[in-house]
Design a protein around this motif. Structure first.
Motif, PDB file in Angstrom:
ATOM      1  N   LEU A   5      41.754  40.540  39.985  1.00 53.74           N
ATOM      2  CA  LEU A   5      41.935  41.718  39.144  1.00 53.74           C
ATOM      3  C   LEU A   5      43.256  42.366  39.517  1.00 53.74           C
ATOM      4  CD1 LEU A   5      41.081  43.871  37.097  1.00 53.74           C
ATOM      5  CD2 LEU A   5      39.825  45.025  38.947  1.00 53.74           C
ATOM      6  N   LEU A   6      44.154  42.476  38.555  1.00 55.77           N
ATOM      7  CA  LEU A   6      45.427  43.157  38.748  1.00 55.77           C
ATOM      8  C   LEU A   6      45.378  44.521  38.069  1.00 55.77           C
ATOM      9  CD1 LEU A   6      48.451  43.262  39.547  1.00 55.77           C
ATOM     10  CD2 LEU A   6      48.953  42.136  37.361  1.00 55.77           C
ATOM     11  N   ILE A   7      45.588  45.586  38.836  1.00 52.90           N
ATOM     12  CA  ILE A   7      45.648  46.949  38.296  1.00 52.90           C
ATOM     13  C   ILE A   7      47.079  47.435  38.529  1.00 52.90           C
ATOM     14  CG2 ILE A   7      44.582  49.229  38.279  1.00 52.90           C
ATOM     15  CD1 ILE A   7      42.178  48.024  39.742  1.00 52.90           C
ATOM     16  N   GLU A   8      47.880  47.385  37.472  1.00 54.52           N
ATOM     17  CA  GLU A   8      49.319  47.614  37.582  1.00 54.52           C
ATOM     18  C   GLU A   8      49.858  48.083  36.235  1.00 54.52           C
ATOM     19  OE1 GLU A   8      52.785  48.178  38.280  1.00 54.52           O
ATOM     20  OE2 GLU A   8      52.138  47.005  40.034  1.00 54.52           O
ATOM     21  N   ASP A   9      50.582  49.209  36.230  1.00 52.61           N
ATOM     22  CA  ASP A   9      51.076  49.730  34.954  1.00 52.61           C
ATOM     23  C   ASP A   9      52.467  49.210  34.581  1.00 52.61           C
ATOM     24  OD1 ASP A   9      52.209  51.220  37.060  1.00 52.61           O
ATOM     25  OD2 ASP A   9      52.604  52.912  35.734  1.00 52.61           O
ATOM     26  N   ASN A  10      53.141  48.520  35.494  1.00 55.83           N
ATOM     27  CA  ASN A  10      54.452  47.954  35.206  1.00 55.83           C
ATOM     28  C   ASN A  10      54.269  46.603  34.506  1.00 55.83           C
ATOM     29  OD1 ASN A  10      56.931  46.412  35.508  1.00 55.83           O
ATOM     30  ND2 ASN A  10      57.624  48.039  36.894  1.00 55.83           N
ATOM     31  N   ARG A  11      54.593  46.558  33.210  1.00 55.60           N
ATOM     32  CA  ARG A  11      54.338  45.343  32.436  1.00 55.60           C
ATOM     33  C   ARG A  11      55.213  44.177  32.891  1.00 55.60           C
ATOM     34  NH1 ARG A  11      50.894  45.821  27.994  1.00 55.60           N
ATOM     35  NH2 ARG A  11      49.644  47.693  28.359  1.00 55.60           N
ATOM     36  N   ASP A  12      56.426  44.458  33.381  1.00 59.79           N
ATOM     37  CA  ASP A  12      57.286  43.378  33.857  1.00 59.79           C
ATOM     38  C   ASP A  12      56.655  42.670  35.062  1.00 59.79           C
ATOM     39  OD1 ASP A  12      59.197  43.833  31.911  1.00 59.79           O
ATOM     40  OD2 ASP A  12      60.345  45.234  33.159  1.00 59.79           O
ATOM     41  N   ILE A  13      56.128  43.467  35.992  1.00 60.90           N
ATOM     42  CA  ILE A  13      55.461  42.884  37.163  1.00 60.90           C
ATOM     43  C   ILE A  13      54.204  42.141  36.725  1.00 60.90           C
ATOM     44  CG2 ILE A  13      54.196  43.436  39.281  1.00 60.90           C
ATOM     45  CD1 ILE A  13      56.185  45.682  39.758  1.00 60.90           C
ATOM     46  N   ALA A  14      53.441  42.740  35.809  1.00 60.33           N
ATOM     47  CA  ALA A  14      52.218  42.105  35.334  1.00 60.33           C
ATOM     48  C   ALA A  14      52.521  40.761  34.677  1.00 60.33           C
ATOM     49  CB  ALA A  14      51.491  43.029  34.355  1.00 60.33           C
ATOM     50  N   ASN A  15      53.527  40.715  33.829  1.00 64.19           N
ATOM     51  CA  ASN A  15      53.875  39.462  33.162  1.00 64.19           C
ATOM     52  C   ASN A  15      54.324  38.400  34.161  1.00 64.19           C
ATOM     53  OD1 ASN A  15      53.293  40.419  30.579  1.00 64.19           O
ATOM     54  ND2 ASN A  15      55.362  41.203  30.257  1.00 64.19           N
ATOM     55  N   GLY A  37      40.918  50.087  35.516  1.00 57.76           N
ATOM     56  CA  GLY A  37      40.797  49.222  36.685  1.00 57.76           C
ATOM     57  C   GLY A  37      39.506  49.452  37.446  1.00 57.76           C
ATOM     58  N   LEU A  38      39.149  50.728  37.640  1.00 57.23           N
ATOM     59  CA  LEU A  38      37.902  51.055  38.330  1.00 57.23           C
ATOM     60  C   LEU A  38      36.707  50.527  37.548  1.00 57.23           C
ATOM     61  CD1 LEU A  38      36.350  52.532  40.577  1.00 57.23           C
ATOM     62  CD2 LEU A  38      36.496  54.613  39.202  1.00 57.23           C
ATOM     63  N   LYS A  39      36.737  50.647  36.230  1.00 59.66           N
ATOM     64  CA  LYS A  39      35.638  50.170  35.384  1.00 59.66           C
ATOM     65  C   LYS A  39      35.486  48.648  35.508  1.00 59.66           C
ATOM     66  CE  LYS A  39      33.879  50.532  30.623  1.00 59.66           C
ATOM     67  NZ  LYS A  39      33.601  49.100  30.361  1.00 59.66           N
ATOM     68  N   SER A  42      34.174  47.663  38.935  1.00 63.72           N
ATOM     69  CA  SER A  42      32.782  48.068  39.159  1.00 63.72           C
ATOM     70  C   SER A  42      31.800  47.176  38.405  1.00 63.72           C
ATOM     71  CB  SER A  42      32.581  49.526  38.728  1.00 63.72           C
ATOM     72  OG  SER A  42      33.434  50.399  39.437  1.00 63.72           O
ATOM     73  N   GLU A  43      32.234  46.632  37.269  1.00 63.58           N
ATOM     74  CA  GLU A  43      31.325  45.905  36.391  1.00 63.58           C
ATOM     75  C   GLU A  43      31.441  44.391  36.513  1.00 63.58           C
ATOM     76  OE1 GLU A  43      32.158  47.352  32.497  1.00 63.58           O
ATOM     77  OE2 GLU A  43      31.294  49.350  32.876  1.00 63.58           O
ATOM     78  N   ASN A  44      32.416  43.896  37.276  1.00 60.81           N
ATOM     79  CA  ASN A  44      32.645  42.463  37.377  1.00 60.81           C
ATOM     80  C   ASN A  44      32.835  42.052  38.836  1.00 60.81           C
ATOM     81  OD1 ASN A  44      33.204  41.632  34.320  1.00 60.81           O
ATOM     82  ND2 ASN A  44      34.291  43.555  34.707  1.00 60.81           N
ATOM     83  N   THR A  45      32.780  40.755  39.080  1.00 63.43           N
ATOM     84  CA  THR A  45      32.967  40.218  40.424  1.00 63.43           C
ATOM     85  C   THR A  45      34.326  39.528  40.513  1.00 63.43           C
ATOM     86  OG1 THR A  45      30.585  39.852  40.680  1.00 63.43           O
ATOM     87  CG2 THR A  45      32.052  38.640  42.163  1.00 63.43           C
ATOM     88  N   ARG A  68      35.036  51.758  47.421  1.00 65.55           N
ATOM     89  CA  ARG A  68      34.393  51.676  48.736  1.00 65.55           C
ATOM     90  C   ARG A  68      33.154  52.576  48.794  1.00 65.55           C
ATOM     91  NH1 ARG A  68      36.538  47.085  48.976  1.00 65.55           N
ATOM     92  NH2 ARG A  68      38.477  46.832  50.149  1.00 65.55           N
ATOM     93  N   GLU A  69      33.208  53.727  48.158  1.00 69.07           N
ATOM     94  CA  GLU A  69      32.035  54.612  48.113  1.00 69.07           C
ATOM     95  C   GLU A  69      30.882  53.956  47.372  1.00 69.07           C
ATOM     96  OE1 GLU A  69      33.502  58.169  46.329  1.00 69.07           O
ATOM     97  OE2 GLU A  69      34.161  59.038  48.246  1.00 69.07           O
ATOM     98  N   GLN A  70      31.189  53.109  46.392  1.00 65.65           N
ATOM     99  CA  GLN A  70      30.159  52.381  45.649  1.00 65.65           C
ATOM    100  C   GLN A  70      29.568  51.233  46.462  1.00 65.65           C
ATOM    101  OE1 GLN A  70      31.954  50.952  42.034  1.00 65.65           O
ATOM    102  NE2 GLN A  70      32.446  52.991  41.264  1.00 65.65           N
ATOM    103  N   GLY A  71      30.180  50.916  47.602  1.00 59.28           N
ATOM    104  CA  GLY A  71      29.747  49.770  48.388  1.00 59.28           C
ATOM    105  C   GLY A  71      30.424  48.481  47.979  1.00 59.28           C
ATOM    106  N   ASN A  72      31.453  48.577  47.142  1.00 59.98           N
ATOM    107  CA  ASN A  72      32.204  47.392  46.711  1.00 59.98           C
ATOM    108  C   ASN A  72      33.161  46.987  47.836  1.00 59.98           C
ATOM    109  OD1 ASN A  72      34.152  45.622  45.516  1.00 59.98           O
ATOM    110  ND2 ASN A  72      33.662  46.444  43.499  1.00 59.98           N
ATOM    111  N   ASN A  73      32.953  45.805  48.425  1.00 60.38           N
ATOM    112  CA  ASN A  73      33.787  45.389  49.553  1.00 60.38           C
ATOM    113  C   ASN A  73      34.749  44.254  49.203  1.00 60.38           C
ATOM    114  OD1 ASN A  73      31.970  43.322  49.322  1.00 60.38           O
ATOM    115  ND2 ASN A  73      31.257  43.363  51.441  1.00 60.38           N
ATOM    116  N   THR A  74      35.047  44.093  47.902  1.00 58.36           N
ATOM    117  CA  THR A  74      36.050  43.122  47.480  1.00 58.36           C
ATOM    118  C   THR A  74      37.389  43.430  48.160  1.00 58.36           C
ATOM    119  OG1 THR A  74      34.986  42.917  45.317  1.00 58.36           O
ATOM    120  CG2 THR A  74      37.244  42.120  45.492  1.00 58.36           C
ATOM    121  N   PRO A  75      38.084  42.422  48.674  1.00 57.75           N
ATOM    122  CA  PRO A  75      39.381  42.687  49.314  1.00 57.75           C
ATOM    123  C   PRO A  75      40.346  43.376  48.359  1.00 57.75           C
ATOM    124  CG  PRO A  75      38.665  40.438  49.755  1.00 57.75           C
ATOM    125  CD  PRO A  75      37.710  41.003  48.754  1.00 57.75           C
TER     126      PRO A  75
END
Length: 227
Positions: A5-15, A37-39, A42-45, A68-75
């Motif tokens: 999952l990439l959460i990034e608002d810079n489209r050049d970096i994303a591309n 990104g949070l959604k 939270s809803e996917n693995t 982390r408060e949700q218990g999500n320990n994905t790196p």
């Protein structure tokens, strides 16, 4: 196949990252703001989350902290143009596992991602680790103290696992650093930040402390009561 999952608002970096990961055969999901990104997180693995620090709608530190408060320990690997010490430590204190400043080398990014994913997956074991009132389910990667779940990210989980395996013996700072970062050891502030996060989970909510600092050497777990 790894899912990122990439959460990034810079489209050049994303591309750029889309093109790079596509060549590696990896699956990349994308959000251009913190709320989305949070959604998605939270809803996917996912195997790993690449998280920009400066985001619209919700900043990266808030996203990280809420996961982390949700218990999500994905790196979580933070990507940011801010490279000062205070910003780096803020990221670790909010639950990030690693930190890469922009502009970054794509090969270095891939290497750090793979290291975090390997650490997160770990080696599946059939037995629990136990010391005093701490129990670690290595198969599920869940740790408890006095029956209460400890909210650990992959790095603090790995540190606790190392401490529990050797308890009550000392685990040196050098041992921990090598297991976490191999030859790419960061400065002492980073390890200190992770130890602080671990202590807030396994000591502060309870009547007795179990994590002991051995000055200039390392850390160990210590029983504080008679079983």
């Amino acid at each position: 196949m790894k899912r990122i999952l990439l959460i990034e608002d810079n489209r050049d970096i994303a591309n750029m990252l889309f093109d790079y990961f596509e060549c590696l055969g990896l699956t990349l999901d994308y959000a251009d703001n913190g709320e989305l990104g949070l959604k998605l997180a939270s809803e996917n693995t996912f195997d790993i989350i690449l998280l920009d620090l400066m985001l619209p709608r919700m900043d990266g530190l808030t996203v990280c902290n809420r996961l982390r408060e949700q218990g999500n320990n994905t790196p979580i690997l933070m990507l940011t143009a801010l490279d000062n010490r205070e910003d780096m430590l803020k990221g670790f204190n909010h639950g990030a596992d690693d930190y890469l400043t922009k502009p970054f080398d794509l090969d270095i990014l891939e290497a750090r991602m793979n290291a975090l994913i390997r650490r997160y997956r770990g080696t599946v074991a059939v037995t629990d680790l136990k010391f005093a009132d701490i129990i670690i389910n290595q198969k599920e990667r869940i740790a408890t103290r006095q029956g209460k779940n400890l909210l650990l990210n992959p790095t603090t989980y790995k540190i606790l696992e190392m401490l529990c395996k050797k308890a009550p013996e000392i685990v040196t700072r050098e041992e921990i650093s090598y297991q976490l970062w191999q030859e790419n050891e960061p400065n002492n502030d980073v390890l200190r930040s992770h130890i602080y996060q671990l202590r807030t989970q396994i000591d502060k909510p309870f009547n007795s402390s179990i994590l002991v600092t051995v000055p200039k050497i390392g850390f160990r777990l210590e029983r504080q009561y008679n079983e």
